[in-house]
Design a protein around this motif. Structure first.
Motif, mmCIF file in Angstrom:
data_model
loop_
_atom_site.group_PDB
_atom_site.id
_atom_site.type_symbol
_atom_site.label_atom_id
_atom_site.label_comp_id
_atom_site.label_asym_id
_atom_site.label_seq_id
_atom_site.Cartn_x
_atom_site.Cartn_y
_atom_site.Cartn_z
ATOM 1 N N SER A 119 41.694 -20.360 8.659
ATOM 2 C CA SER A 119 41.325 -19.353 7.815
ATOM 3 C C SER A 119 41.494 -19.433 6.314
ATOM 4 O O SER A 119 41.439 -18.666 5.550
ATOM 5 C CB SER A 119 42.347 -18.185 8.393
ATOM 6 O OG SER A 119 43.622 -18.649 8.219
ATOM 7 N N ASN A 120 42.197 -20.623 5.936
ATOM 8 C CA ASN A 120 42.341 -20.809 4.570
ATOM 9 C C ASN A 120 41.067 -21.215 3.791
ATOM 10 O O ASN A 120 40.044 -21.359 4.269
ATOM 11 C CB ASN A 120 43.026 -22.105 4.527
ATOM 12 C CG ASN A 120 44.563 -21.916 4.848
ATOM 13 O OD1 ASN A 120 44.925 -20.882 5.051
ATOM 14 N ND2 ASN A 120 45.161 -23.250 5.284
ATOM 15 N N LYS A 121 41.255 -20.709 2.539
ATOM 16 C CA LYS A 121 40.311 -21.117 1.592
ATOM 17 C C LYS A 121 39.878 -22.373 0.975
ATOM 18 O O LYS A 121 38.881 -23.008 0.605
ATOM 19 C CB LYS A 121 40.003 -19.999 0.365
ATOM 20 C CG LYS A 121 39.480 -18.664 0.764
ATOM 21 C CD LYS A 121 39.574 -17.748 -0.281
ATOM 22 C CE LYS A 121 39.236 -16.340 -0.157
ATOM 23 N NZ LYS A 121 39.899 -15.297 -0.970
ATOM 24 N N MET A 122 40.972 -22.923 0.859
ATOM 25 C CA MET A 122 41.288 -24.083 0.156
ATOM 26 C C MET A 122 41.223 -25.544 0.929
ATOM 27 O O MET A 122 41.927 -25.603 2.098
ATOM 28 C CB MET A 122 42.097 -24.126 -1.118
ATOM 29 C CG MET A 122 42.367 -22.740 -1.561
ATOM 30 S SD MET A 122 40.912 -22.672 -2.573
ATOM 31 C CE MET A 122 40.923 -23.964 -3.633
ATOM 32 N N PRO A 123 40.890 -26.609 0.175
ATOM 33 C CA PRO A 123 41.275 -27.932 0.855
ATOM 34 C C PRO A 123 42.686 -28.289 0.371
ATOM 35 O O PRO A 123 42.749 -27.711 -0.860
ATOM 36 C CB PRO A 123 40.223 -29.001 0.134
ATOM 37 C CG PRO A 123 39.764 -28.284 -1.057
ATOM 38 C CD PRO A 123 39.850 -26.840 -0.912
ATOM 39 N N PRO A 179 39.462 -26.758 5.254
ATOM 40 C CA PRO A 179 40.053 -25.610 6.150
ATOM 41 C C PRO A 179 39.522 -26.098 7.422
ATOM 42 O O PRO A 179 38.379 -26.206 7.845
ATOM 43 C CB PRO A 179 39.547 -24.487 5.307
ATOM 44 C CG PRO A 179 39.381 -24.775 4.064
ATOM 45 C CD PRO A 179 38.875 -25.956 4.146
ATOM 46 N N SER A 194 43.067 -14.832 2.747
ATOM 47 C CA SER A 194 41.728 -14.904 3.267
ATOM 48 C C SER A 194 41.997 -14.112 5.012
ATOM 49 O O SER A 194 40.738 -14.242 5.578
ATOM 50 C CB SER A 194 41.259 -16.484 3.724
ATOM 51 O OG SER A 194 40.304 -16.414 4.450
ATOM 52 N N TRP A 248 32.168 -19.701 -0.318
ATOM 53 C CA TRP A 248 31.853 -21.160 -0.867
ATOM 54 C C TRP A 248 30.424 -21.231 -0.370
ATOM 55 O O TRP A 248 29.960 -20.743 0.688
ATOM 56 C CB TRP A 248 32.485 -22.117 -0.264
ATOM 57 C CG TRP A 248 34.186 -22.108 -0.452
ATOM 58 C CD1 TRP A 248 34.918 -22.037 0.537
ATOM 59 C CD2 TRP A 248 34.852 -22.624 -1.659
ATOM 60 N NE1 TRP A 248 36.433 -22.117 0.242
ATOM 61 C CE2 TRP A 248 35.990 -22.136 -1.182
ATOM 62 C CE3 TRP A 248 34.356 -22.717 -2.903
ATOM 63 C CZ2 TRP A 248 37.322 -22.601 -2.230
ATOM 64 C CZ3 TRP A 248 35.519 -23.122 -3.756
ATOM 65 C CH2 TRP A 248 37.096 -22.954 -3.330
ATOM 66 N N ALA A 288 36.186 -29.469 -5.097
ATOM 67 C CA ALA A 288 37.377 -30.091 -4.368
ATOM 68 C C ALA A 288 36.633 -29.880 -2.881
ATOM 69 O O ALA A 288 37.041 -30.664 -1.991
ATOM 70 C CB ALA A 288 38.692 -29.687 -4.499
ATOM 71 N N LEU A 289 36.538 -28.573 -2.880
ATOM 72 C CA LEU A 289 36.067 -28.052 -1.266
ATOM 73 C C LEU A 289 34.969 -28.660 -0.654
ATOM 74 O O LEU A 289 35.148 -29.290 0.309
ATOM 75 C CB LEU A 289 36.026 -26.673 -1.327
ATOM 76 C CG LEU A 289 35.729 -25.766 -0.199
ATOM 77 C CD1 LEU A 289 34.462 -25.941 0.433
ATOM 78 C CD2 LEU A 289 36.747 -26.262 0.922
ATOM 79 N N SER A 303 35.421 -32.284 0.288
ATOM 80 C CA SER A 303 36.434 -32.473 1.546
ATOM 81 C C SER A 303 35.697 -32.231 2.797
ATOM 82 O O SER A 303 36.249 -32.515 3.837
ATOM 83 C CB SER A 303 37.584 -31.511 1.521
ATOM 84 O OG SER A 303 37.097 -30.123 1.705
ATOM 85 N N THR A 333 33.324 -24.478 7.876
ATOM 86 C CA THR A 333 34.427 -23.797 7.754
ATOM 87 C C THR A 333 34.405 -22.169 7.772
ATOM 88 O O THR A 333 33.112 -21.631 7.216
ATOM 89 C CB THR A 333 35.228 -23.958 6.498
ATOM 90 O OG1 THR A 333 35.122 -23.176 5.560
ATOM 91 C CG2 THR A 333 34.997 -25.391 5.900
ATOM 92 N N ALA A 334 35.155 -21.277 7.793
ATOM 93 C CA ALA A 334 35.178 -19.847 7.806
ATOM 94 C C ALA A 334 34.742 -19.253 6.470
ATOM 95 O O ALA A 334 34.456 -17.852 6.516
ATOM 96 C CB ALA A 334 36.449 -19.415 8.355
ATOM 97 N N ASN A 335 34.980 -19.861 5.427
ATOM 98 C CA ASN A 335 34.583 -19.201 4.241
ATOM 99 C C ASN A 335 33.451 -20.020 3.441
ATOM 100 O O ASN A 335 33.383 -19.887 2.202
ATOM 101 C CB ASN A 335 35.900 -19.393 3.307
ATOM 102 C CG ASN A 335 37.074 -18.417 3.632
ATOM 103 O OD1 ASN A 335 36.518 -17.253 3.246
ATOM 104 N ND2 ASN A 335 38.151 -18.932 4.070
#
Lengths: 206, 515, 271
Positions: free
Chosen positions: B137-141, B163, C173, C197, C244-245, C248, C255-257
């Motif tokens: 559920s996180n937004k960031m790496p 995430p 989140s 994102w 960065a995201l 990765s 991912t959920a976002n």
């Protein structure tokens, strides 16, 4: 996978006809089934048409059946790419002769614009690569992106045509699944070679 | 045998005895010369440990161990093992909203759901298999850099995790010590400023001396767009972080994290060990425990201790291990002694020590008397006499007058003069004052609350400001007024402490006078 | 029985298709430009580091004005069942692909039809775009469109605007995802910030050192002569975090976002 058609005791004509029919049905089912039976994580599920250094067209999935050593490069790269070919060769040569005979090497260009089949052939000859097992190939830019994505090789095309890229040697088993990878350049990676040996001896990943 | 020979023999015998005693003394005395009295818990050797070059104790032995991690302020149990092992550490990153102060919410990025993150405890020489998990559920790496890791980025290069994914890398803990870990994903300052730090303790191979309590405290600075204690959800403020102007400086991620019901606790006559880290991102800490002295300090989390330290520096991205023995009960306040941080930004925590008093070590307040500084007259004994007399119930008017005279000299004579005559047109006289005589008890409220505006004393007008004398206690006021009433032709009489207390209670206190 | 079921399904599908085309996002045209990106277009050696980055040339293109929604993606997997979550090959999407849907063919109660679709891999996003004759936008196209605020084509110099975007990261989140349809920016594009994102076509070109503190110590061998990318504008933290995201993630990850939108060339050109 093989089918054994049982030929048992004397068959009547109708029975043999039925058996033949059954055989044909099974065969058809099997061939269609086997095409769909590519493992879920096989990169041969990507539909990528390529052209090799001899100008011959082929599909990525045509490589199915034998383990492959795959990497990516481009011919105008001065810095690392010659090292990629060297490392592939060193890795290949660290295997026994019979092992080498069971492994193919495929190197795909990041740069389809400049790496025409003729250009690839010239590099092929200059480096005296083995035409039995080595293939240098190109494909259109969107497919380059997809292949690199599947192999997890990152690259960046700069405005001046130079390409920055990560380097990886990727080992596929006969079914196209990624078994091992190595980023070691300029020398042989013993862990990677062990993985190649294991794959060659079983023919496919267990 | 002649005399000289006999003497020689006798001397020879006593010489022998002397020599024997001398030699015996040497043998008995030598250990005394070369030994040190070991301190409590000190490893005997002061020799260097040899660092990482001597920190590899070979391959791990035995079954892999799943590390027990703990949430602050608790610490996992000490390690009792005499060989290196493989230790598996699983740490999750969770982005969550938590209160940073009462009524103030902040989105923290945490290791293990807490700020600071979970405490990791391993032994020097251990092979640590580290799993970093990024909650889906996180937004960031995120990634992790452990200062106890020898290797690129301290692990950051090998643990960059999106995430919903997990990374694994393995390292050998070559150096003993107390180390910070933190996230190192760009922008690093933001990740650290949001609470992504914690401590990993790499125990020396011989273990640590047992103590009664071990606690985990970590300081950090926080930057919000709103002001200190401005209510509501507060976002991170990058400008303030770059300018190093924190809004909060806190122990364990929140105001009140370690106060009140959450205070640390111990009893008297116990040995307490604190593992104290400083996650930063910016500030260096001047760590001090009010009322205690650190008997033993491993500065910067290193190996060789210092003793008897009041305040120790903890660099940003650093840590310290402190130990002290408790003697006396009370609340001991942990602060960053850059003192505005403690009282205006929240950098305070409490250790409550309970147990029997020991007056021989600390008595509590014995005498409440006035210290007059450089205004003091020669002799303040009258003030103490009065205090004792009051305590024993035998206070006479004479005692009060004597005490009041000395207090007057220090406090009132500056303006009203030693003669009580004041300064014409500026400060009214107290000598033979009709204003005072008209209502002596009114003077109590003048000392308590001050007086401004026009008054007429002895036919002269004055319009000045007398500040409230809130630094004076009830008996001081009573004594001063009793003195004034009985001096310079004033009507006499006496004011009791009780009168003053009553007057004080009947009114609200103004702000204290500057002094 | 089965036929009724199929008809019912067909009706549902077409009504969703119809409805989704009703909200459907349009493609809006963005003019081309020279654009100063945070990612250098040519490799600058250390001696060039002080120079301002050479601008990137962006040709005019069209961009979806909103991210692709759950409803639209459902229509896609219905028409192309190889991309259903119970049929997708592992090489194209990892185990959590579309895990927020109730079933392989039902979006369900926990996800809304007009929320941006998330838990999609790069391969799936690319396949969706191809199915409507489009492709994923490149990083530069996305960055160019995202540099605009409501009234300006390039708001990146405005610290107030940058802080507003950075504020998205401060919100936890655990709140449900908002639906598409936020305020339009200068070009008429919505939801580039503050929602999810988004994938880009060349997410695999973001050659970032995974320890981002290594910026001045590039491992030249790692990326064939360049070392890792040096980000030119380190004040633009929101963009930094997007880079960065994306860097990765592997193409197969979800991912959920993370969602996406598509881009097309101007009419008449080859995608």
């Amino acid at each position: 996978m093989t089918i054994t058609a049982h030929s048992a005791a004397p068959l009547t004509r109708s029975r043999s006809a039925i058996t033949l029919l059954a055989f044909i049905v099974l065969l058809t089912m099997f061939t269609t089934a086997s095409a769909a039976e590519l493992p879920s994580d096989s990169i041969y599920r990507l539909d990528i048409p390529l052209v090799d250094h001899n100008g011959a067209g082929f599909h990525l999935a045509d490589r199915r059946g034998r383990p492959q050593l795959v990497s990516m490069f481009y011919t105008s790269c001065q810095f690392v790419c010659p090292l990629v070919l060297d490392t592939l060769r060193m890795t290949e040569r660290s295997l026994r002769a019979d092992e080498q005979g069971r492994l193919d090497v495929l190197v795909v260009s990041f740069d389809p614009e400049r790496d025409t089949p003729i250009q690839l052939k010239s590099v092929f000859d200059k480096r005296r690569l083995d035409s039995e097992r080595w293939t240098l190939a190109r494909t259109e830019a969107p497919n380059v992106r997809k292949l690199a994505a599947a192999l997890d090789i990152r690259y960046r095309v700069l405005a001046d045509g130079e390409i920055n890229h990560a380097t990886a040697l990727v080992l596929l088993d006969a079914e196209g699944r990624i078994v091992a990878r190595s980023s070691v350049l300029g020398e042989v990676d013993p862990v990677f070679v062990a993985a190649i040996r294991a794959t060659l001896s079983t023919g496919a990943r267990p | 045998m002649d005399d000289s020979a006999e003497t020689k023999i006798r001397m020879g015998k006593s010489m022998n005895r002397l020599v024997l005693m001398f030699v015996a003394a040497i043998f008995l005395g030598l250990p005394g010369c070369s030994s040190r009295t070991p301190g409590v818990g000190t490893p005997a050797a002061t020799a260097e440990t040899g660092g990482s070059a001597k920190g590899d104790f070979g391959p791990p032995q035995g079954e892999p161990i799943h590390a027990v991690l703990s949430s602050p302020p608790n610490v996992p149990p000490p390690i009792h093992r005499d060989h290196p092992a493989k230790v598996i550490v699983e740490l999750s990153v969770i982005e969550k909203e938590l209160p940073i102060s009462e009524g103030v919410m902040y989105t923290f990025w945490t290791f293990g759901g807490t700020v600071p993150g979970s405490f990791i405890r391993v032994r020097q020489g251990d092979t640590v298999e580290f799993h970093l998990r990024n909650d889906p559920s996180n937004k960031m790496p995120h990634n992790i850099d452990l200062h106890g890791v020898t290797g690129p980025g301290g692990g950051a290069a090998s643990s960059f995790t999106a995430p919903g994914h997990e990374s694994q890398f393995t390292f050998k803990a070559l150096n003993q010590g107390l180390y910070v870990y933190h996230c190192a994903t760009a922008p690093v300052g933001m990740h650290v400023g949001n609470g992504m730090y914690g401590l990993i303790l790499i125990e020396p191979p011989e273990g640590m001396a047992p103590v009664d309590h071990e606690y985990y405290v970590m300081q950090g600075d926080f930057y919000t767009t709103g002001k200190y204690r401005e209510k509501g959800h507060q976002p991170f403020d990058m400008e303030k972080a770059i300018d190093e102007r924190p809004t909060y400086v806190l122990f364990n991620g929140a105001e009140g994290a370690l106060t009140g019901d959450n205070a640390l606790s111990a009893k008297t006559n116990e040995r307490v060990r604190l593992f104290v880290g400083n996650g930063g991102p910016n500030l260096v800490s001047s760590f001090h425990v009010i009322g205690e002295i650190f008997d033993r300090v491993q500065q910067e989390g290193g190996t060789h201790p210092q003793e008897n330290v009041q305040t120790t520096l903890i660099p940003a991205g650093g840590a310290v291990t402190v130990e002290f023995h408790t003697e006396v009960p009370g609340s001991y306040i942990l602060v960053d002694h850059s003192i505005f941080r403690a009282f205006n930004k929240g950098a305070l925590a409490i250790l409550k020590v309970s147990g029997p008093e020991d007056k021989s070590i600390y008595s509590g307040k014995e005498v409440d008397s006035v210290y007059l500084g450089d205004r003091a007259g020669a002799d303040l004994r009258a003030v103490s006499t009065a205090a004792e007399a009051h305590a024993s119930g035998t206070l006479t008017q004479a005692d009060q007058v004597a005490a009041g005279k000395q207090l007057f000299a220090g406090t009132c004579s500056v303006c009203h003069q030693n003669t009580g005559e004041g300064i014409p047109n500026v400060f009214p006289p107290l000598a033979k004052s009709d204003f005072l005589a008209a209502d002596p008890k009114r003077a109590i409220s003048i000392l308590l609350h001050g007086r401004t505006g026009p008054i007429t004393v002895n036919g002269k007008d004055f319009n000045s400001v007398m500040p409230p004398m809130t630094q004076l206690t009830d008996d001081e006021i009573a004594n001063i007024l009793t003195y004034v009433l009985n001096e310079w032709g004033n009507p006499g009489g006496r004011i009791d402490k009780a009168d003053v207390a009553k007057a004080r209670a009947e009114s609200a206190e103004p702000a204290p006078a500057a002094h | 029985m089965q036929t009724f079921h199929n008809i019912g399904l067909a009706v549902a599908m077409s009504s969703i298709l119809f409805a989704s085309q009703g909200f459907a996002s349009d493609y809006v045209a963005l003019p081309g430009s020279n654009f100063a990106s945070v990612l250098p277009a040519v490799s600058n050696g250390p001696k060039d580091a002080a120079l301002p980055p050479a601008p990137v040339v962006i040709h005019a293109f069209r961009l979806r004005d909103e991210p692709v929604t759950n409803a639209e993606f459902l229509a896609f997997v219905t028409a192309h069942p190889d991309w259903r979550r119970d049929r997708i090959a592992r090489v194209f999407g990892e185990a959590r692909y579309l895990s927020h849907w109730q079933a392989a063919d039902v979006v369900g109660a926990k996800a809304k039809a007009d929320q941006p679709v998330t838990n999609v891999s790069w391969f799936a996003a690319e396949a969706y775009c191809e199915s409507e004759g489009a492709r994923l936008p490149t990083w530069y196209e996305w960055e160019y469109a995202a540099a605009a605020d409501e009234s300006r084509a390039d708001a990146r110099g405005d610290p107030e605007w940058r802080n507003r975007i950075l504020g998205w990261y401060a919100t936890p989140s655990n709140e449900p995802l908002q639906t598409v349809g936020g305020a339009a920016n200068f070009y008429g594009v919505r939801d580039l910030h503050g929602l999810v994102w988004e994938w880009v076509e060349d997410a695999g070109s973001l050659l970032i050192a995974s320890d981002s503190r290594d910026q001045n110590d590039p491992d030249k061998l790692a990326f064939c002569g360049a070392g890792a990318l040096e980000l030119k504008d380190r004040d633009n933290y929101a963009v930094l975090m997007r880079v960065a995201l994306l860097s990765s993630l592997k193409a197969v990850d979800t991912t959920a976002n993370l969602g996406f939108r598509c881009a097309k060339p101007l009419d008449g050109q080859v995608p």
